[in-house]
Every structure is written in structure tokens, then in C-alpha cells.
Design an enzyme around this catalytic site. Structure first.
Site, PDB file in Angstrom:
ATOM      1  CG  HIS A 140      -1.321  -1.160   1.672  1.00  0.00           C
ATOM      2  ND1 HIS A 140      -2.783  -1.850   1.521  1.00  0.00           N
ATOM      3  CD2 HIS A 140      -1.701  -2.513   2.103  1.00  0.00           C
ATOM      4  CE1 HIS A 140      -3.398  -2.687   1.300  1.00  0.00           C
ATOM      5  NE2 HIS A 140      -2.183  -3.500   2.004  1.00  0.00           N
ATOM      6  CB  SER A 184      12.515  22.524 -15.552  1.00  0.00           C
ATOM      7  OG  SER A 184      12.284  23.196 -15.767  1.00  0.00           O
ATOM      8  CE  LYS A 230      11.656  18.813 -11.028  1.00  0.00           C
ATOM      9  NZ  LYS A 230      10.421  19.317 -11.441  1.00  0.00           N
ATOM     10  CD  GLU A 254       8.582  11.012 -15.457  1.00  0.00           C
ATOM     11  OE1 GLU A 254       8.190  12.217 -14.090  1.00  0.00           O
ATOM     12  OE2 GLU A 254       8.906  12.272 -15.980  1.00  0.00           O
TER      13      GLU A 254
END
Ligand code: ARG
Length: 461
Positions: free
Chosen positions: A158, A279, A285, A292
Site C-alpha cells: 500500500h 526543466s 530540476k 516516465e
């Protein structure tokens, strides 16, 4: 003007230009050119063997096909919508190159068994390539698992801290998932590896051909038993896409873990500058775009499965032109999977795990609570009572903002008198992982067995 198509005999007028563009598939099915040429060469040899072509005709056809293959491979082939698809483009070119003998190649054959053959050859080839890439990815994961066999991290259920596990154990879980994908592709391959040649348009052919011979030439394991089925069903593509989708789902899960681990909150792994991007606005970043994107590309693979399922649904026997739509999703899935497997295989060796952070995280969340309950059971307490006592101890730890493992002996005894001095051994992370020392367990020794096993399997391939 009468039709100038190879099939144009019964047509009184030329094909509408828009129809020609609409029905053409050569722009994408040219990817089957090598398979198509191999199929045609095998067919020509067989026709000669059966006395349907002369040896001169056979030789002219095979030489012509060889030239065409070179043209295709060097990007000199004159592809054109005028000839619709890969089959007619090649046949028309063959006739142009060798004349009359070329006009005989299509004897005892139809584009319907031809395309089914090409597609099966293609699927078989790419199953082997994908499986090669799966194995390569497994190998780099096994290497990483070996390096991290002793590293302790929190195991999650979980997404909550559950029990300590070894990082090597986690990595080997991925290897297991990929192992089943590899097996599934191999299993799918059996049903792909069937020659439909000779089924012709749908009913078979009146010529005395030798189907076994073409099958053997093309390396097929066996020949199809029903011509209607062989030209019509694309269940082997559906099966390929299903297998591919399960693999893609596995890759997406691997990438989700990596993306979590690479986040500042976890800080378990550095993916490497070369595998992250920045970024355009936020100078600080370092984004895990590769993982992804792999996760995101799963969507198109599943979409491709859906496309072929819906494409096949409700199609009357036998061949329908709908099936021309099975190719682009198949090519897309092949490209996507090879790219995803390739980039992950390339990235994994460079992962740098932060063992301190993983260990520190494993000490949070009372991850050895189950070990304490098991300890009490070994001291003669019933498991349910042990569970309740440890639950109270956890609540007390939470209240005093410490971890279960840091509670003083006296406090622990307050919840369960069976607790003794030796309790702190089981409350340690290493004690916890080492105690799970059975097949499939997280103990470093077991992880090393898993690794050894996986390496043996990999070498047997
Ligand atoms: N381009 C077609 C396909 O992909 C080849 C078979 C065409 N057969 C036909 N009867 N029109 O399925």
C-alpha cells in the site's frame, strides 16, 4: 481507360485516385519486404520442384528477387501506391526486371496466404529479438541485484513501510516478472511458427503443390490445417500484442519504482545525469523522463492490443481487408518495446543506490513489528495475542515519536511480559532480513541463490 493493375482484368475503368491512396498499404507494409521476398523465393522453388515452373523460370525469379532485396535494403526500390501493397510492389518490379517468368510467380498463391506468411515470419523474428532484449535487461538487473544483495530497504505494501527487504531481492522480483514475459513470448512463438502458404485465397489451391517444402524452406515448425482459418485469423498477432502488453505493464511498474526511488522524498537511487533531463524554467530540476516515458509508452502498447482485438471482433470467415489494419499497431509495439527494453538495459548498470538512505528509511515505520510478533510466538504467545501486544507497543512508540526498535526493554515488557533481553536482535533490520531464509525469502543468502539460478537459466538460452 481500362485498369492497369495486376488484378485489373475485369475492371472497365481505372481506380479512383483517392481510393488508390486510401487502400494502399505499401507505406507501412514495406517493412515486410524481406519476409515477402523470402516467402516468394520459397514458393518459386517449390513450384519448380512440383513441375509448375521450369528451372530457368525459377532461377530468373530468384535472381530478380535478390536484386529487389538489394534495392530495398539500399533504399533504391521504387515504392508506389499504384501497386498498393508490399506484395504487388515487389511482383510488379519483378515483372519489370525479368519479364514473363515474373508473371508466373503468383501461381497457386494469393495475397491472403502471402500476407499471413509474411506476418508470421515477421512476428517470429521479432519475438526472438524482443526475447534477446528481455534477457539482456535481466542480465544487468541480476548484476545490480548482486551488488545490492545485502542492502536493506523498506519493503512496501500500500506504499506504506511494511517490512525490511534487501534491495537485491526487489531487483530480482523484476527479473522474475521479465522471466515470465520471456516464457510467454516463447510460448506465443509456437503458435506463430505455422506456415499458411498454400491456403491461397481461402479454399486452398487446385495445383499439386508441396506445402511441407515451403514450410521447411522458411523454417516453419509446421503447416496450418485449415485454409479458411489460416488466411483469416490474426489471433497470433493478438497473442503477441497481449504478451507485449503484459511486458509493457511490467516495465511500467519497474519504472514507477525507479521514479519513486529517484524522488527527493525517497532518495534511494541516482539514475545518472545522462538518463535524466532538465526543466526549461526550473534550473534545479533533474527529471526522470526516461522512466516516465517508458511508463507512458505502455499506454500505446495496450492501445495496440485493443486495436487488434477490436479489429478481429465479429469478422466473418475468411479474409477481410480489415486485417490490413493489424500491421501498424504491430510495428509500433515492436518499435516501442525494443526501444524501452534497450534504454532500460542501457540505464540500469549506471544506477547508484544510496544504501544509507535506504537503510535509514527502513528503520522508519516500525518495519520490524512483524518480527517482534513472531518473536513472541516463539516464546509461546498465540499469534493473535502477539499481534495485539505489538500493536499497542507501536502505538506507544508513535505517541513518544520513536521507533518500535528504540523502545526500552521495560516498556516492551509492559505490553508483553514474554519479552526478554534477546528481543533487540530480532528488532534489527539485518536480523529481520536474515531470518527470512527460505526459497523466495529476502535474506541475502537467498537472494544470492536466486541470482545463481537466474544466471544459470540465462546461460542456457
Ligand atoms: N495488404 C493486404 C493486407 O494487409 C494484403 C492482402 C490483400 N488481399 C486482398 N484480397 N485484397 O491484408
Amino acid at each position: 481507360m481500362k485498369s492497369d493493375k495486376l488484378w485489373g482484368g475485369r475492371f472497365g475503368s481505372a481506380t479512383d485516385a483517392e481510393v488508390e491512396t486510401f487502400t494502399a498499404s505499401q507505406l507501412f507494409d514495406r517493412r515486410l519486404a524481406e519476409q515477402d521476398i523470402a516467402g516468394s523465393s520459397a514458393h518459386a522453388r517449390m513450384l519448380c520442384h512440383c513441375g509448375i515452373l521450369t528451372e530457368d523460370e525459377r532461377d530468373a525469379i530468384i535472381a530478380g528477387l535478390k536484386t529487389i532485396l538489394e534495392e530495398v535494403q539500399t533504399d533504391r526500390f521504387p515504392w508506389s501506391d499504384e501497386h498498393e501493397d508490399v506484395h504487388m510492389n515487389i511482383e510488379a518490379r519483378l515483372i519489370e526486371l525479368i519479364g514473363d517468368a515474373g508473371r508466373k510467380l503468383h501461381t497457386a498463391r494469393s495475397r491472403n496466404d502471402q500476407i499471413a506468411t509474411d506476418l508470421r515470419l515477421y512476428a517470429r523474428l521479432y519475438i526472438d529479438r524482443i526475447n534477446g532484449s528481455i534477457s539482456a535487461l535481466q542480465n544487468v538487473l541480476i548484476d545490480a541485484a548482486e551488488r545490492e544483495a545485502d542492502s536493506v530497504m523498506p519493503g512496501l505494501t500500500h506504499l506504506q513501510a511494511a517490512q525490511p527487504v534487501t534491495c537485491g531481492h526487489h531487483l530480482m522480483a523484476w527479473v522474475e516478472m521479465l522471466e515470465r514475459d520471456w516464457q510467454r513470448f516463447l510460448d506465443c512463438r509456437k503458435r506463430v511458427d505455422v506456415s499458411p502458404l498454400g491456403s491461397a485465397a481461402l479454399a486452398g489451391t487446385g495445383f499439386a503443390i508441396d506445402r511441407e517444402m515451403t514450410a521447411k524452406e522458411l523454417g516453419f515448425d509446421t503447416i496450418s490445417r485449415n485454409s479458411l482459418d489460416a488466411v483469416s485469423d490474426r489471433d497470433f498477432v493478438i497473442e503477441f500484442q497481449s504478451t507485449a502488453s503484459i511486458l509493457a505493464v511490467h516495465l511500467s511498474r519497474i519504472c514507477e519504482d525507479l521514479s519513486l526511488w529517484a524522488s527527493q522524498r525517497f532518495g534511494f537511487v541516482d539514475l545518472g545525469d545522462a538518463f535524466c533531463t532538465g526543466s526549461s524554467i526550473m534550473p534545479q530540476k533533474k527529471n526522470p523522463d526516461v522512466v516516465e516515458l517508458v511508463r507512458g509508452k505502455t499506454a500505446r502498447v495496450i492501445g495496440n492490443l485493443t486495436a487488434v482485438l477490436v479489429l478481429m471482433k465479429g469478422q466473418a470467415l475468411a479474409y477481410n481487408r480489415d486485417n490490413q489494419e493489424d500491421k501498424e499497431p504491430l510495428f509500433d509495439t515492436v518499435d516501442t518495446l525494443l526501444a524501452c527494453l534497450g534504454i532500460l538495459g542501457h540505464m540500469i548498470p549506471g544506477l547508484v543506490f544510496n544504501r544509507d538512505k535506504m537503510r535509514a528509511a527502513a528503520t522508519e515505520g516500525h518495519t520490524t513489528a512483524t518480527d517482534l510478533a513472531d518473536y513472541l510466538v516463539r516464546k509461546g504467545v498465540a499469534f493473535r495475542d502477539a499481534h495485539a501486544a505489538v500493536g499497542q507497543a507501536v502505538a506507544a512508540a508513535e505517541a513518544s515519536q520513536t521507533d518500535l526498535a528504540d523502545l526500552p526493554l521495560a516498556t516492551l515488557r509492559g505490553f508483553c511480559p514474554a519479552v526478554d533481553n534477546d528481543v533487540f536482535e530480532v528488532l534489527t533490520l539485518d536480523g529481520s532480513v536474515q531470518s527470512r531464509d527460505h526459497v523466495g525469502g529476502t535474506a541475502p543468502a537467498q537472494v544470492r541463490y536466486q541470482i545463481q539460478d537466474a544466471r544459470t537459466r540465462s546461460k542456457q538460452r
